[in-house]
Design an enzyme around this catalytic site. Structure first.
Site, PDB file in Angstrom:
ATOM      1  N   LYS A   1      -4.871  51.076   8.142  1.00 53.14           N
ATOM      2  CA  LYS A   1      -5.225  50.855   6.734  1.00 53.14           C
ATOM      3  C   LYS A   1      -5.154  52.176   5.998  1.00 53.14           C
ATOM      4  O   LYS A   1      -5.660  53.179   6.486  1.00 53.14           O
ATOM      5  CB  LYS A   1      -6.667  50.304   6.673  1.00 53.14           C
ATOM      6  CG  LYS A   1      -7.185  50.076   5.265  1.00 53.14           C
ATOM      7  CD  LYS A   1      -6.788  48.705   4.794  1.00 53.14           C
ATOM      8  CE  LYS A   1      -7.216  48.461   3.364  1.00 53.14           C
ATOM      9  NZ  LYS A   1      -6.393  49.168   2.381  1.00 53.14           N
TER      10      LYS A   1
ATOM     11  N   LYS B   1     -12.533  57.921   8.669  1.00 52.61           N
ATOM     12  CA  LYS B   1     -13.360  57.213   7.686  1.00 52.61           C
ATOM     13  C   LYS B   1     -13.721  55.812   8.188  1.00 52.61           C
ATOM     14  O   LYS B   1     -14.869  55.377   8.070  1.00 52.61           O
ATOM     15  CB  LYS B   1     -12.620  57.107   6.345  1.00 52.61           C
ATOM     16  CG  LYS B   1     -12.465  58.425   5.605  1.00 52.61           C
ATOM     17  CD  LYS B   1     -11.682  58.213   4.308  1.00 52.61           C
ATOM     18  CE  LYS B   1     -11.387  59.517   3.598  1.00 52.61           C
ATOM     19  NZ  LYS B   1     -10.660  59.318   2.330  1.00 52.61           N
TER      20      LYS B   1
ATOM     21  N   LYS C   1      -1.312  55.699   6.328  1.00 56.58           N
ATOM     22  CA  LYS C   1      -1.084  56.387   5.053  1.00 56.58           C
ATOM     23  C   LYS C   1       0.391  56.316   4.719  1.00 56.58           C
ATOM     24  O   LYS C   1       1.250  56.298   5.607  1.00 56.58           O
ATOM     25  CB  LYS C   1      -1.505  57.855   5.126  1.00 56.58           C
ATOM     26  CG  LYS C   1      -1.901  58.420   3.768  1.00 56.58           C
ATOM     27  CD  LYS C   1      -3.225  57.830   3.319  1.00 56.58           C
ATOM     28  CE  LYS C   1      -3.646  58.366   1.960  1.00 56.58           C
ATOM     29  NZ  LYS C   1      -4.992  57.884   1.605  1.00 56.58           N
TER      30      LYS C   1
ATOM     31  N   THR D   1     -14.571  54.425  -4.820  1.00 58.21           N
ATOM     32  CA  THR D   1     -14.668  55.786  -4.277  1.00 58.21           C
ATOM     33  C   THR D   1     -15.791  56.545  -4.964  1.00 58.21           C
ATOM     34  O   THR D   1     -16.636  57.174  -4.310  1.00 58.21           O
ATOM     35  CB  THR D   1     -13.343  56.542  -4.443  1.00 58.21           C
ATOM     36  OG1 THR D   1     -12.316  55.852  -3.723  1.00 58.21           O
ATOM     37  CG2 THR D   1     -13.455  57.954  -3.901  1.00 58.21           C
TER      38      THR D   1
ATOM     39  N   ASN E   1      -9.415  59.396 -11.487  1.00 51.36           N
ATOM     40  CA  ASN E   1     -10.109  58.143 -11.191  1.00 51.36           C
ATOM     41  C   ASN E   1     -11.508  58.387 -10.624  1.00 51.36           C
ATOM     42  O   ASN E   1     -12.517  57.966 -11.188  1.00 51.36           O
ATOM     43  CB  ASN E   1      -9.285  57.299 -10.221  1.00 51.36           C
ATOM     44  CG  ASN E   1      -9.908  55.939  -9.980  1.00 51.36           C
ATOM     45  OD1 ASN E   1     -10.040  55.137 -10.897  1.00 51.36           O
ATOM     46  ND2 ASN E   1     -10.317  55.682  -8.749  1.00 51.36           N
TER      47      ASN E   1
ATOM     48  N   SER F   1     -12.059  48.241   0.082  1.00 49.64           N
ATOM     49  CA  SER F   1     -10.768  47.680   0.491  1.00 49.64           C
ATOM     50  C   SER F   1     -10.951  46.714   1.660  1.00 49.64           C
ATOM     51  O   SER F   1     -10.316  45.659   1.716  1.00 49.64           O
ATOM     52  CB  SER F   1      -9.794  48.796   0.888  1.00 49.64           C
ATOM     53  OG  SER F   1      -9.120  49.309  -0.234  1.00 49.64           O
TER      54      SER F   1
END
Length: 427
Positions: free
Chosen positions: A83, A107, A119, A203, A234, A361
């Protein structure tokens, strides 16, 4: 900086991505040694199990065909599907994508998700491309990687200079190729296409929760606390709003053009209203500091939410904050981490601070798989529960093992992968 993230907020400058990969491998090696794992576990985890390079032809608006290079790294799938986000940036490199996929694995381990890290990235300058060109590039990337991704293989998400619109194009292209398993193929989608409430600000919400927990450990009240945020994209802009609404004084913010400072607190709502889509606002003001000057200002909480290698051995002795929370990927070097820790500054590392994006997510993926969608309140409650548990786990590990918070986070994050690989018989 999944955006995920990170957070790689605002302008991302060219970095030595090989150093980023090497420093990540250094801490993974130390974490595995501390946990007592043999050398072969490190050999497995120091690089992605798969690294795909693709070439994407796009007919540009001038009629010429331009060929772009893209990457997709899948770090380790011992725990479950990989992911991670997809970034569009001119300085994307293979080693950077490798390092970011490892961070995503960490993470996922820290918040105990059934994922490994992935990624992706495309070498391009999205700020100079038209809407049509971006759509063609997004669709071309999905066609190029379609054989190695999917809701039970590898799940992309937004990252630097990608957003819900780009995710929607990617979802649509994948749906044309694989009609029956498309809803959970990608996260960070618009709500109408199966996105989750709270994903866009996830985030920053996660960073906010981490700051609250860190402030408790330091005996700092958030109301009236002086906060500096480097980066106003963001994550940085949402974080500024969340902190401002919690009663903190945002005394400084910055973007690629410089920094704004007011010891009595900036008017965050005004700045948010004036910022452009790339998170820049300081160019509208004459009185600006440099990012370097801003990092050394007196404050209670410093949040690097921009680019890598901002706090180094050269300026770590000048940091005046009591808490440093890394909302960006890799803003503090390993040497600076040691200096800050020795000075008694509580450093919350990126792999812990920026887990909000990948956590929500995961929530989106779960909702897609079960076909039942949660309210924003449910998402926020679940996010807080996950992150508070993760923070306590890392903080307690740091104290019981007498290591810094970065090494503690790596120890927590790598353990699940290492155990899954051992049970599978890989090592």
């Amino acid at each position: 900086m999944d955006k995920d993230v990170t957070a790689s907020d605002g302008e991302v400058q060219k970095e030595d991505s090989l150093d980023v990969l090497q420093s990540t491998q250094t801490v993974i090696k130390e974490a595995l040694d501390k946990l007592g794992y043999p050398e072969e576990v490190y050999e497995l985890l120091k690089e992605p199990v798969r690294m795909l390079t693709v070439r994407i032809p796009v007919r540009m608006d001038d009629g010429k065909v331009k060929v772009f290079t893209g990457y997709r790294a899948q770090h380790n799938d011992a725990v479950g599907p990989t992911k991670g986000g997809v970034r569009f940036h001119p300085d994307v490199t293979m080693d950077e994508v490798k390092a970011l996929s490892i961070w995503m694995s960490l993470k996922a381990g820290i918040v105990d998700l059934p994922y490994g890290g992935g990624k992706g990235g495309i070498v391009c300058e999205p700020r100079k491309m038209s809407f049509r060109e971006l759509e063609a590039l997004s669709r071309g990337y999905v066609r190029a990687i379609s054989q190695v991704v999917g809701p039970n293989k590898d799940i992309p998400a937004p990252d630097v200079f990608t957003n819900s619109q780009i995710m929607a194009w990617m979802l649509d292209e994948y749906s044309r190729i694989r009609e029956f398993d498309s809803p959970g193929f990608i996260t960070g989608k618009p709500l109408v296409l199966g996105g989750s409430h709270g994903r866009e600000s996830a985030t920053a919400k996660g960073v906010t929760i981490v700051i609250e927990e860190a402030a408790k450990r330091k005996g700092i009240k958030l109301e009236g606390a002086r906060v500096i945020i480097q980066g106003f994209g963001n994550a940085g802009s949402y974080l500024a709003k969340f902190m401002h609404d919690a009663g903190a004084k945002i005394v400084a913010i910055s973007d690629v053009y410089g920094a704004l400072y007011d010891k009595d607190g900036l008017d965050i709502d005004y700045l948010l209203d004036r910022r452009d889509s790339f998170g820049t606002v300081t160019n509208l003001f004459k009185d600006r500091l440099t990012n370097k000057e801003m990092l050394e200002l007196d404050c209670d909480i410093l949040v690097p939410a921009a680019i890598q290698n901002q706090i180094t051995s050269e300026n770590a002795h000048n940091i005046k904050a009591e808490i440093v929370v890394e909302a960006a990927n890799g803003p503090t070097t390993l040497e600076a981490t040691k200096i800050l820790t020795e000075r008694g500054i509580l450093l919350v590392p990126d792999v812990l601070a920026s887990v909000g994006g990948v956590t929500v997510s995961y929530f989106e993926w779960v909702q897609n798989n079960q076909g039942y969608y949660w309210s924003e309140q449910e998402v926020q409650e679940k996010l807080r529960e996950v992150i508070v548990k993760a923070f306590n786990n890392v903080y307690n590990t740091a104290h019981s093992r007498k290591v810094d918070m970065r090494l503690a986070a790596y120890m927590v994050g790598v353990r699940k992968m290492a155990e899954a690989a051992r049970f599978r018989g890989w090592v």
